[in-house]
Design an enzyme around this catalytic site. Sequence first.
Site: not given
Length: 217
Positions: A13, A87, A126, A160, A171
Amino acid sequence: MNILLLGPPGAGKGTQAKRLEEHYGMVQLSTGDMLRAERAAGTPLGKQAQAIMDAGKLVSDDIMIAMIKGRIGRLGGKGFILDGFPRTVPQAEALDKMLAENKIALDAVIEITVDEVALVDRIAGRFSCKNCGASYHDRHNRPKQEGVCDVCGSHDFIRRPDDQADTVKARLDAYRQQTAPILPYYRAKGLLRSVDGMAPIDAVTQQIETILKKAAG
Ligand code: AMP
C-alpha cells in the site's frame, strides 16, 4: 481522484501510494506514517501509541478518527490516497461521515490482494529511506546504487520495529479480524476493486492506474 488502498501489512500500500503521489500529485494520507511521526517527536499520543504498535495491535478508533479528520479538512481540493485508514468498520463509517461533511466523494477502494505466506518474507526484508520515506526490499527492490536512495540521494535507511516476525503475525491477525470486515462494506457500495499484489511493483501500479482511468470515466 480520492482513493483508498486496502490490504494486509506488506501488500504494498505504502509503495503504491507514494508512486501515485509522485505521478498524479495526490496526497498520501498514511495513518501509520502519522503515528510514527508522533512517536519520533515524542508527543503524548506518540508515547501512548508506541506499545500498541509494537505489539501489532490497532490504536483506538477515537484517536485514529480524530487524527484523520484534521487532515481531510485541510486537503484544499487536492485528491488523496488513504493508506492504512480505515482499519475497522467504525472507522469506515466515520470516514463516510467526514467525507460527506466536506462534500468529498470516494472514487474507488482498491484492495491489494497477496498470498499470506509471502507476506512475512516481504515484510521482514523491507526498509525505507529515513529522509523521504521511499520503500525498498533486501531482495525484491534494492536501491539502484547500493546505499543511496533512488528518490532523494540520502544514505540513511531505517527498518520499522514492528516488522519483526512475531509482530507481523499479530498485525496479520488484526487485519483478518478487524480490517477484512470492511471489504464487504465497500463492496456493497459498489466501490471495491481488486489488484493482484503478487505481481511485480510496476505491474501493480499499472493495474491501479487502469482502475483510476475507468473511475475518472
Ligand atoms: P501501518 O504503517 O499502516 O502498517 O501502521 C502501523 C501501525 O500503526 C499499525 O500496526 C497500528 O498499530 C497503527 N495504525 C495505523 N493506522 C491505524 C488505524 N487506522 N487504526 C488503528 N491503528 C492504526
